[in-house]
Design an enzyme around this catalytic site. Structure first.
Site, short mmCIF file in Angstrom:
data_model
loop_
_atom_site.label_atom_id
_atom_site.label_comp_id
_atom_site.label_asym_id
_atom_site.label_seq_id
_atom_site.Cartn_x
_atom_site.Cartn_y
_atom_site.Cartn_z
N GLU A 62 -24.57 46.03 9.03
CA GLU A 62 -25.00 46.85 7.90
C GLU A 62 -24.86 48.35 8.19
O GLU A 62 -24.61 49.14 7.28
CB GLU A 62 -26.44 46.52 7.52
CG GLU A 62 -26.62 45.15 6.88
CD GLU A 62 -26.85 44.03 7.90
OE1 GLU A 62 -27.12 42.89 7.48
OE2 GLU A 62 -26.76 44.31 9.12
N PHE A 124 -40.89 35.94 4.92
CA PHE A 124 -39.68 35.91 5.75
C PHE A 124 -38.72 37.01 5.33
O PHE A 124 -38.41 37.18 4.17
CB PHE A 124 -39.00 34.55 5.61
CG PHE A 124 -37.73 34.42 6.38
CD1 PHE A 124 -37.73 34.41 7.77
CD2 PHE A 124 -36.51 34.32 5.73
CE1 PHE A 124 -36.55 34.31 8.48
CE2 PHE A 124 -35.32 34.22 6.43
CZ PHE A 124 -35.34 34.21 7.82
N GLN A 125 -38.27 37.77 6.30
CA GLN A 125 -37.36 38.90 6.12
C GLN A 125 -37.90 39.93 5.13
O GLN A 125 -37.14 40.58 4.39
CB GLN A 125 -35.96 38.44 5.69
CG GLN A 125 -35.23 37.69 6.82
CD GLN A 125 -33.75 37.49 6.56
OE1 GLN A 125 -33.31 37.43 5.41
NE2 GLN A 125 -32.97 37.39 7.63
N LYS A 174 -36.07 39.70 -5.26
CA LYS A 174 -35.20 38.60 -5.66
C LYS A 174 -35.52 38.08 -7.05
O LYS A 174 -34.61 37.66 -7.79
CB LYS A 174 -35.31 37.47 -4.63
CG LYS A 174 -34.23 36.39 -4.80
CD LYS A 174 -34.22 35.43 -3.63
CE LYS A 174 -33.08 34.42 -3.75
NZ LYS A 174 -33.03 33.50 -2.58
N MET A 493 -19.78 63.72 26.72
CA MET A 493 -20.62 64.88 26.47
C MET A 493 -21.91 64.80 27.29
O MET A 493 -22.44 65.83 27.77
CB MET A 493 -20.94 65.02 24.99
CG MET A 493 -21.52 66.37 24.61
SD MET A 493 -20.40 67.76 24.94
CE MET A 493 -19.31 67.68 23.52
#
Length: 597
Positions: A62, A124-125, A174, A493
């Site tokens: 993502e 969940f999630q 949802k 760096m």
């Protein structure tokens, strides 16, 4: 679905929320979504499956989806769109959102969420996505009612692209995307009702023009705001520079707004900027900042930044003016409008005589702060500056429209110093947040947006590994991206700072177990190439540029090379650290500024 069927709907049409969402995206001109599916967004993916107007690019992470959308947005001027699921899908996107916020990139991120009745129950999630992303977005929304869906998404796009652009997140439970929702007609948004119309303040423009007429040592300091304002702003900047005869410098994010090869361009200023840009910034008597925000990598020590100049700051975001550096004239508004107003007010006034100032700039240029010596013996080790310069020269020979993304580190600075840009929107890099792993997915986004262009990710081996999985995305969509790795086995760096500031104690900056990038490329259905010595470099670059598919070029460069010039933290612009071959006396550095290695 036919156009007639699409357009037949009213607020009473029997659509579910996911279908309404896609209708609104279509209204907004969305052609591409970068995303990754999950349970909370499956209704949206089902709706995507049943249409053919919007293309979906399946990334492998993502964070990469957001970086790809950033590059898509920056290279096209459109709003980038991201689709992620709830919980870890949304939290994985946070780095990209923060990156877009820092660099003012217009995005709309659509995140799934658990059903509204489960919010707050540790389902969940589930994650508090709006809470988590509030400091990483320009604005965010949680859609709780079906009737609010269409207008909320429309407003998200308006917020993302208006004023100072930025990322906007819309959290979609949802049950909102599964259940029926009305396709409401566009309404006048709160943003439009509250927006201020009008050009820049006439008095501020008049004071600026008067300062331009009387300045002896002037400088235009330009930033990413000119890029964001569109190609017209870049053209107006070029016209104003021609009319006034002023030198121009740029931030990292503004490269390409003014042609790099132009004699009036002094190069990038700041921590790793050119000697002439930094010394001109320190010594000017008029500094006009256009679409830039006085970032710390530009200013160095704020109380010593351009200490004797009359300062003008033009920016679309009034909160940025006087935030870091106090200024004498404030010009609020789109920088394109400001440039138009300055040109109109200047009219046919002859350019002032700046010959003395240009002579001084020429003496600073003679120091050649970006200079280096490459041993051209075929067996000699490759210096990274030489690799980037040859890449630029050979890419230019192809005549192709070229987009360059970078990761973050030394290679990023060498690319900014040695790869020249004469057009806006071709330089894609992470400026404010400095996100390692940006360049590879950004190259994906640019190549999707410009399928016939040459897209090159100038990378370091450490940053490349941050999002290496996106080679799978490149393979799936047959994107002919070129990944040009300057491989020095170090987090370059970090190693440089450890050498110069921490007594050469190289704590955890050396990569002892790198992959074979040629074999890794082949594992991802790409072509791998390698150059280990100068005699191999040009051939590898030519073969890479001529290849019609994706290429990973492993360019083995000098491990201990440092990036110069460098303004150490807490130093002023006339206290640059120069490379071993540069002459600080010629640069005119102060005694405390003569820091050679």
């Amino acid at each position: 679905m036919t156009a007639a069927e699409r357009d037949a709907g009213t607020g009473n049409e029997a659509l579910n929320g996911a279908e309404v969402l896609l209708r609104v995206l279509d209204e907004e001109g969305v052609e591409v979504i970068f995303g990754y599916p999950g349970g909370a967004v499956l209704p949206i993916y089902d709706a995507l499956f049943r249409q053919d107007r919007i293309r979906h690019i399946l990334v492998r992470h993502e964070q990469a989806a957001v970086h790809a959308a950033e590059a898509y947005a920056r290279s096209t001027g459109k709003v980038g769109v991201v689709l992620v699921t709830s919980g870890p899908g949304a939290t994985n996107a946070v780095t990209g959102l923060m990156d877009a916020l820092m660099d003012s990139i217009p995005l709309v991120c659509l995140s799934g969420q658990v059903p509204t009745k489960l919010i707050g129950n540790d389902a969940f999630q589930e994650a508090d996505t709006t809470g988590i992303t509030r400091p990483a977005t320009k604005h965010n929304y949680l859609v709780r009612e079906p009737g609010a869906l269409a207008q909320t998404v429309r407003e998200a796009f308006e917020v993302a692209r208006s004023g100072r652009p930025g990322p906007v997140l819309v959290d979609l439970p949802k049950d909102i995307t599964v259940g029926k929702a009305p396709l409401t007609k566009p309404a006048l948004s709160r943003l439009r009702r509250l927006s201020h119309q009008g050009g820049p303040d006439a008095e501020a423009i008049a004071r600026t023009v008067e300062a331009i007429k009387t300045a002896k040592r002037p400088l235009f300091y330009t930033g990413g705001g000119i890029i964001n304002s569109g190609p017209e702003a870049s053209e107006l900047l070029r016209r104003l520079a021609r009319k006034t005869g002023f030198p121009v410098t740029s931030t990292l994010m503004g490269l390409g707004a003014f042609p790099s090869p132009d004699p009036q361009f002094l190069g990038m200023l700041g921590m790793h900027g050119s000697v002439e840009a930094n010394m001109a910034t320190h010594g000017c008597d008029l500094l006009i900042a256009l679409g830039s925000r006085f970032d710390d990598r530009v200013t160095g020590r704020v109380d010593a930044f351009s200490p004797n100049s009359f300062k003008v700051h033009a920016d679309i975001d009034p909160s940025q003016i006087d935030k870091i550096v106090p200024v004498d004239v404030r010009i609020e508004g789109d920088v394109r409008d400001t440039l138009e107003a300055l040109l109109e007010a200047w009219g046919d006034t002859p350019a002032p005589d700046l010959s003395t100032w240009w002579n001084q700039i020429a003496s600073w240029r003679s120091v050649d702060g970006f200079g280096f010596t490459q041993d051209m013996t075929p067996s000699a080790i490759i210096r990274p500056q030489h690799a980037v310069r040859r890449l630029y020269e050979l890419a230019k020979e192809t005549g192709r429209d070229t987009f360059v993304s970078t990761e973050v580190g030394q290679h990023q600075m060498w690319a900014a110093q040695h790869f020249q840009f004469d057009r806006p929107n071709r330089w894609l890099t992470s400026g404010g947040l400095g996100t390692m792993g940006y360049g590879l997915p950004a190259a994906v986004g640019a190549q999707v947006a410009h399928p016939d262009a040459l897209v090159i990710d100038i990378a370091g081996e450490a940053s490349t590994l941050m999002n290496i999985q996106e080679l799978g995305t490149i393979a799936q969509y047959r994107l002919p991206v070129k990944i040009f790795i300057l491989n020095n086995h170090y987090m370059g760096m970090v190693r440089q700072w450890q050498e110069l500031l921490h007594g050469s104690r190289y704590s955890q900056s050396y990569s002892e177990a790198l992959p074979d990038f040629v074999k890794l490329a082949e594992a991802f259905h790409a072509t791998g190439m390698r150059a280990t010595h100068v005699g191999e470099l040009d051939d590898v670059i030519r073969r890479m540029l001529a290849h019609d598919g994706p290429v990973v070029a492993d360019i083995c460069v000098a491990e201990g090379e440092n990036c110069y010039p460098m303004i150490p933290s807490g130093a002023a612009h006339n206290q640059m650290l120069l490379g071993p071959d540069q002459d600080s006396e010629a640069a005119g550095l102060t005694e405390e500024g003569k820091m050679l290695v």
